[in-house]
Design an enzyme around this catalytic site. Structure first.
Site, PDB file in Angstrom:
ATOM      1  N   ASP A 114     -10.734   3.044   4.504  1.00  0.00           N
ATOM      2  CA  ASP A 114     -11.105   1.636   4.358  1.00  0.00           C
ATOM      3  C   ASP A 114     -12.629   1.467   4.338  1.00  0.00           C
ATOM      4  O   ASP A 114     -13.131   0.383   4.040  1.00  0.00           O
ATOM      5  CB  ASP A 114     -10.541   0.815   5.538  1.00  0.00           C
ATOM      6  CG  ASP A 114      -9.317   0.005   5.120  1.00  0.00           C
ATOM      7  OD1 ASP A 114      -9.174  -0.259   3.912  1.00  0.00           O
ATOM      8  OD2 ASP A 114      -8.525  -0.361   6.002  1.00  0.00           O
ATOM      9  N   GLN A 154      -4.138  -1.196   9.734  1.00  0.00           N
ATOM     10  CA  GLN A 154      -4.067  -2.562   9.188  1.00  0.00           C
ATOM     11  C   GLN A 154      -4.639  -3.563  10.192  1.00  0.00           C
ATOM     12  O   GLN A 154      -4.257  -3.562  11.360  1.00  0.00           O
ATOM     13  CB  GLN A 154      -2.603  -2.906   8.839  1.00  0.00           C
ATOM     14  CG  GLN A 154      -2.434  -4.251   8.176  1.00  0.00           C
ATOM     15  CD  GLN A 154      -3.093  -4.327   6.790  1.00  0.00           C
ATOM     16  OE1 GLN A 154      -3.045  -3.386   6.005  1.00  0.00           O
ATOM     17  NE2 GLN A 154      -3.744  -5.440   6.500  1.00  0.00           N
ATOM     18  N   LYS A 185       0.843  -1.204   0.000  1.00  0.00           N
ATOM     19  CA  LYS A 185       0.000   0.000   0.000  1.00  0.00           C
ATOM     20  C   LYS A 185       0.878   1.254   0.000  1.00  0.00           C
ATOM     21  O   LYS A 185       0.599   2.227  -0.696  1.00  0.00           O
ATOM     22  CB  LYS A 185      -0.924  -0.011   1.225  1.00  0.00           C
ATOM     23  CG  LYS A 185      -2.013  -1.070   1.117  1.00  0.00           C
ATOM     24  CD  LYS A 185      -2.765  -1.315   2.420  1.00  0.00           C
ATOM     25  CE  LYS A 185      -3.704  -2.506   2.270  1.00  0.00           C
ATOM     26  NZ  LYS A 185      -4.383  -2.892   3.503  1.00  0.00           N
TER      27      LYS A 185
END
Ligand code: NDP
Length: 285
Positions: A121, A98, A54
């Site tokens: 997200d 994460q 990412k």
């Protein structure tokens, strides 16, 4: 019939190139450089690989990345304090926490602590509630990637029978809502579904997101269906495979995504897209 391959790797590369151009143009016009903070807690090797990919993708398109790596033993309060500091930092437009978090952390509380406008997200309950209500907000990346792949086929979704297999908050449920938004006739199935084969056989559009390798048999697929395989499963011999029996399904489907090289690369491209949205066109509230 041999299916056409939906090449997520190529589409994701195209999306990244478009984003890079938009960012260069915006910066030249005086907009602030979009910034993504990545937060990684603990030593999970797969998470380290995901975050590295990412960060690399950010660099490639011109998004500034600030990375925070915390030891597995970090107290939950310290993680929440970091997230609040990032919420208050004007150079940070998106925050990627994460998952999974190490034992002892409350994942829901941590996700709710991220400001909803920086929740690239799309996991914050406010954004998920807005999705449910069909209102603007940041949408989860993998479901957005699925929808971009579907758009690529040119197949109109309105009125079509769409089957989603898997009902997680991060893939199945949001995909079902996005399909509904496009006026598909949506069935959401799961491990308690009776006659999965029959459901698959009726679906013009099939989205598999179970994490069970080869669960969806190729000979179940409705001829001419569009098949999107979200599953990423590692076989004992180290190879990656999806939830759908690819070779046999490709004999019946009109379109199919490979694994790897289908949905996976799209997820990161849509994360970059969401970061740009959060920076330059933030949703209300
Ligand atoms: P979860 O484990 O959270 O959910 C799996 C879902 O599949 C559950 O709803 C479960 O049903 C359902 N399921 C399990 N077994 C069956 C069965 N035999 N028949 C029908 N349904 C079944 O997984 P995720 O949603 O997080 O991920 C799904 C897959 O997608 C994984 O392989 C994951 O690696 C992959 N993935 C890929 C991403 C990408 O970028 N391409 C991103 C995120 C995930 P129930 O609710 O009844 O238990």
């Amino acid at each position: 019939m041999a299916a056409r391959i939906l090449d997520g790797k190529a589409l994701a590369a195209r999306l990244r190139a478009e984003l890079r151009t938009r960012i260069e143009t915006g910066l030249a016009a005086g907009r602030p450089r979009p910034g993504l903070a990545t937060v990684l807690v603990g030593d999970d090797p797969a998470s380290h690989v995901y975050v590295r990919n990412k960060r690399k993708a950010c660099e490639e398109v011109g998004i500034a990345n600030v990375h925070h790596e915390l030891a597995a033993a970090t107290p939950p309060a310290a993680l929440l304090a970091l997230l609040r500091a990032l919420n208050a930092d004007p150079a940070v437009h998106g925050i990627l926490l994460q998952l999974p978090l190490p034992a002892g952390h409350d994942q829901h509380l941590a996700l709710e602590t991220v400001a909803s406008g920086k929740d690239v997200d799309g996991f914050h309950p406010l954004n998920q509630g807005r999705l449910l209500q069909g209102r603007p907000g940041l949408r989860p990346c993998t479901p957005l990637g699925v929808m971009r792949l579907l758009a690529e086929t040119g197949v109109a979704l309105a009125g079509k029978r769409a089957l989603v297999v898997g009902r997680s908050h991060i893939v199945g449920k949001p995909v079902a809502l996005l399909l509904l938004e496009q006026n598909a006739t949506v069935t959401l199935s799961h491990s308690r579904t009776e006659d999965l084969a029959g459901e698959v056989g009726r679906a013009a559009v099939l989205i598999a997101a179970t994490g069970k390798p080869g669960l969806i048999r190729g000979d179940w697929i409705r001829p001419g269906a569009v098949v999107i395989d979200v599953g990423i499963n590692r076989l004992p011999d180290g190879r990656l495979t999806g939830d759908v029996e690819f070779e046999a399904a490709a004999q019946r489907a009109a379109w199919i995504t490979p694994v790897p090289g289908g949905v996976g690369p799209m997820t990161i491209a849509l994360l970059l897209h969401n970061t740009l949205e959060a920076a330059w066109s933030p949703p209300p509230g």
